[in-house]
Design an enzyme around this catalytic site. Structure first.
Site, PDB file in Angstrom:
ATOM      1  N   LYS A 242      35.601 -45.778 -10.126  1.00  0.00           N
ATOM      2  CA  LYS A 242      35.477 -47.237 -10.097  1.00  0.00           C
ATOM      3  C   LYS A 242      35.687 -47.841 -11.500  1.00  0.00           C
ATOM      4  O   LYS A 242      35.650 -47.119 -12.504  1.00  0.00           O
ATOM      5  CB  LYS A 242      34.101 -47.606  -9.536  1.00  0.00           C
ATOM      6  CG  LYS A 242      33.890 -47.173  -8.079  1.00  0.00           C
ATOM      7  CD  LYS A 242      32.541 -47.671  -7.544  1.00  0.00           C
ATOM      8  CE  LYS A 242      32.345 -47.263  -6.088  1.00  0.00           C
ATOM      9  NZ  LYS A 242      31.103 -47.859  -5.511  1.00  0.00           N
TER      10      LYS A 242
ATOM     11  N   HIS B 193      33.373 -43.486  -5.717  1.00  0.00           N
ATOM     12  CA  HIS B 193      33.301 -43.664  -4.268  1.00  0.00           C
ATOM     13  C   HIS B 193      33.694 -42.359  -3.603  1.00  0.00           C
ATOM     14  O   HIS B 193      34.482 -41.593  -4.153  1.00  0.00           O
ATOM     15  CB  HIS B 193      34.284 -44.769  -3.827  1.00  0.00           C
ATOM     16  CG  HIS B 193      34.522 -44.795  -2.351  1.00  0.00           C
ATOM     17  ND1 HIS B 193      33.695 -45.468  -1.487  1.00  0.00           N
ATOM     18  CD2 HIS B 193      35.463 -44.192  -1.580  1.00  0.00           C
ATOM     19  CE1 HIS B 193      34.121 -45.281  -0.241  1.00  0.00           C
ATOM     20  NE2 HIS B 193      35.195 -44.513  -0.278  1.00  0.00           N
TER      21      HIS B 193
ATOM     22  N   PHE C 257      24.983 -57.663  -1.276  1.00  0.00           N
ATOM     23  CA  PHE C 257      25.687 -57.188  -2.469  1.00  0.00           C
ATOM     24  C   PHE C 257      27.211 -57.296  -2.342  1.00  0.00           C
ATOM     25  O   PHE C 257      27.936 -56.936  -3.269  1.00  0.00           O
ATOM     26  CB  PHE C 257      25.293 -55.728  -2.764  1.00  0.00           C
ATOM     27  CG  PHE C 257      25.569 -54.760  -1.634  1.00  0.00           C
ATOM     28  CD1 PHE C 257      26.834 -54.236  -1.439  1.00  0.00           C
ATOM     29  CD2 PHE C 257      24.547 -54.370  -0.767  1.00  0.00           C
ATOM     30  CE1 PHE C 257      27.090 -53.331  -0.411  1.00  0.00           C
ATOM     31  CE2 PHE C 257      24.790 -53.467   0.262  1.00  0.00           C
ATOM     32  CZ  PHE C 257      26.065 -52.953   0.444  1.00  0.00           C
TER      33      PHE C 257
ATOM     34  N   ASN D 289      28.390 -48.009  -9.761  1.00  0.00           N
ATOM     35  CA  ASN D 289      27.868 -46.650  -9.610  1.00  0.00           C
ATOM     36  C   ASN D 289      28.951 -45.572  -9.694  1.00  0.00           C
ATOM     37  O   ASN D 289      28.899 -44.568  -8.990  1.00  0.00           O
ATOM     38  CB  ASN D 289      27.064 -46.553  -8.306  1.00  0.00           C
ATOM     39  CG  ASN D 289      27.905 -46.854  -7.082  1.00  0.00           C
ATOM     40  OD1 ASN D 289      29.099 -47.167  -7.209  1.00  0.00           O
ATOM     41  ND2 ASN D 289      27.315 -46.753  -5.906  1.00  0.00           N
TER      42      ASN D 289
ATOM     43  N   ARG E 130      30.401 -36.044  -1.897  1.00  0.00           N
ATOM     44  CA  ARG E 130      29.276 -36.991  -1.880  1.00  0.00           C
ATOM     45  C   ARG E 130      28.036 -36.372  -2.540  1.00  0.00           C
ATOM     46  O   ARG E 130      27.269 -37.062  -3.199  1.00  0.00           O
ATOM     47  CB  ARG E 130      28.990 -37.495  -0.460  1.00  0.00           C
ATOM     48  CG  ARG E 130      30.051 -38.512   0.006  1.00  0.00           C
ATOM     49  CD  ARG E 130      29.663 -39.226   1.274  1.00  0.00           C
ATOM     50  NE  ARG E 130      28.527 -40.096   1.134  1.00  0.00           N
ATOM     51  CZ  ARG E 130      28.577 -41.404   0.866  1.00  0.00           C
ATOM     52  NH1 ARG E 130      29.749 -42.012   0.701  1.00  0.00           N
ATOM     53  NH2 ARG E 130      27.475 -42.106   0.774  1.00  0.00           N
TER      54      ARG E 130
HETATM   55  P1  ADP Z   1      28.393 -45.378  -0.808  1.00  0.00           P
HETATM   56  O1  ADP Z   1      29.358 -45.842  -1.869  1.00  0.00           O
HETATM   57  O2  ADP Z   1      27.402 -44.388  -1.359  1.00  0.00           O
HETATM   58  O3  ADP Z   1      29.069 -44.904   0.446  1.00  0.00           O
HETATM   59  P2  ADP Z   1      27.737 -47.818   0.640  1.00  0.00           P
HETATM   60  O4  ADP Z   1      28.927 -47.544   1.483  1.00  0.00           O
HETATM   61  O5  ADP Z   1      26.443 -48.090   1.316  1.00  0.00           O
HETATM   62  O6  ADP Z   1      27.493 -46.651  -0.425  1.00  0.00           O
HETATM   63  O7  ADP Z   1      28.027 -49.082  -0.290  1.00  0.00           O
HETATM   64  C1  ADP Z   1      29.286 -49.292  -0.866  1.00  0.00           C
HETATM   65  C2  ADP Z   1      29.094 -49.715  -2.303  1.00  0.00           C
HETATM   66  O8  ADP Z   1      28.429 -50.987  -2.355  1.00  0.00           O
HETATM   67  C3  ADP Z   1      28.213 -48.804  -3.141  1.00  0.00           C
HETATM   68  O9  ADP Z   1      28.856 -47.670  -3.665  1.00  0.00           O
HETATM   69  C4  ADP Z   1      27.770 -49.753  -4.252  1.00  0.00           C
HETATM   70  O10 ADP Z   1      28.810 -49.948  -5.192  1.00  0.00           O
HETATM   71  C5  ADP Z   1      27.559 -51.041  -3.476  1.00  0.00           C
HETATM   72  N1  ADP Z   1      26.174 -51.149  -2.990  1.00  0.00           N
HETATM   73  C6  ADP Z   1      25.634 -50.530  -1.905  1.00  0.00           C
HETATM   74  N2  ADP Z   1      24.332 -50.821  -1.743  1.00  0.00           N
HETATM   75  C7  ADP Z   1      24.016 -51.653  -2.766  1.00  0.00           C
HETATM   76  C8  ADP Z   1      22.808 -52.314  -3.171  1.00  0.00           C
HETATM   77  N3  ADP Z   1      21.679 -52.168  -2.479  1.00  0.00           N
HETATM   78  N4  ADP Z   1      22.848 -53.092  -4.276  1.00  0.00           N
HETATM   79  C9  ADP Z   1      23.978 -53.249  -4.975  1.00  0.00           C
HETATM   80  N5  ADP Z   1      25.170 -52.658  -4.650  1.00  0.00           N
HETATM   81  C10 ADP Z   1      25.186 -51.875  -3.568  1.00  0.00           C
HETATM   82 MG    MG Z   2      30.191 -45.950   1.855  1.00  0.00          MG
END
Ligand code: ADP
Ligand code: MG
Length: 175
Positions: free
Chosen positions: A16, A126, A65, A123, A93
């Site tokens: 990212k 992805h 978010f 974070n 993951r």
């Molecule tokens: P992942 O990337 O672990 O699959 P999700 O699909 O739930 O997680 O969410 C997509 C992206 O949205 C996350 O990687 C993160 O960048 C953002 N995100 C998810 N949950 C939150 C949150 N509670 N607060 C802020 N950003 C979030």
């Molecule tokens: Mg996801």
């Protein structure tokens, strides 16, 4: 390199915008990918527009978010990768760590997000969460890549280790 390997699975990984601007972090994550015996099947730098990002994260539309997520994801370059490994989706993951960085820093400090994540939104990386999403996300970033052809023609040769890492392109090529 491992001597024998089981069937390979493909997944879509993304570096990212928070990490693509920090070259030593990109390098550290690349090293980690190689240490964990992933193959890098495709790799390219991409610059997502707001519209691309909205489409990619469609499932999250309406969440609190969402707006900050699409703003962040379209704020700079990303790197998209197709990774191969046994059980690649789960494995990648696991290496990334849980979504929420503040918690992950304590609970899984050795993961990519635990080490390099900045906030719950920013974070680092992805990873696809299931086979169907992996297929859709690979198509999104690499429309010319045909999964069926890869499994038919290349999977076996990757599995036998008939590949070499191009360090500059950060991609494995068959030899
Ligand atoms: P992942 O990337 O672990 O699959 P999700 O699909 O739930 O997680 O969410 C997509 C992206 O949205 C996350 O990687 C993160 O960048 C953002 N995100 C998810 N949950 C939150 C949150 N509670 N607060 C802020 N950003 C979030
Ligand atoms: Mg996801």
């Amino acid at each position: 390199m491992m001597a024998t390997r089981g069937p390979l699975q493909l997944t879509l990984a993304l570096f990212k915008p928070d990490i693509t601007r920090v070259p030593h972090v990109v390098q550290a994550i690349r090293n980690r990918i190689i240490q964990e015996d992933f193959f890098v099947v495709r790799h390219k730098e991409v610059r997502l527009s707001r519209q691309d990002t909205e489409q990619f994260y469609e499932e999250h539309r309406g969440k609190f978010f969402y707006n900050r997520l699409v703003t962040f994801m379209s704020s700079g370059p990303s790197q998209a990768l197709i990774l191969a490994h046994e059980d690649a989706i789960k494995h990648w993951r696991a290496l990334m760590g849980p979504t929420k960085v503040y918690k992950t820093k304590y609970e899984a400090p050795d993961t990519i997000r635990g080490m390099y994540g900045l906030t719950d939104t920013r974070n680092s990386t992805h990873g696809s969460d299931a086979e169907e999403t992996a297929a859709r996300e690979m198509k999104f970033f690499f429309p010319e890549f045909c999964q069926e052809d890869w499994y038919r023609v290349e999977e076996d040769r990757f599995r036998k280790g008939q590949v070499r890492l191009d360090e500059v392109k950060f991609m494995h090529n068959l030899f």
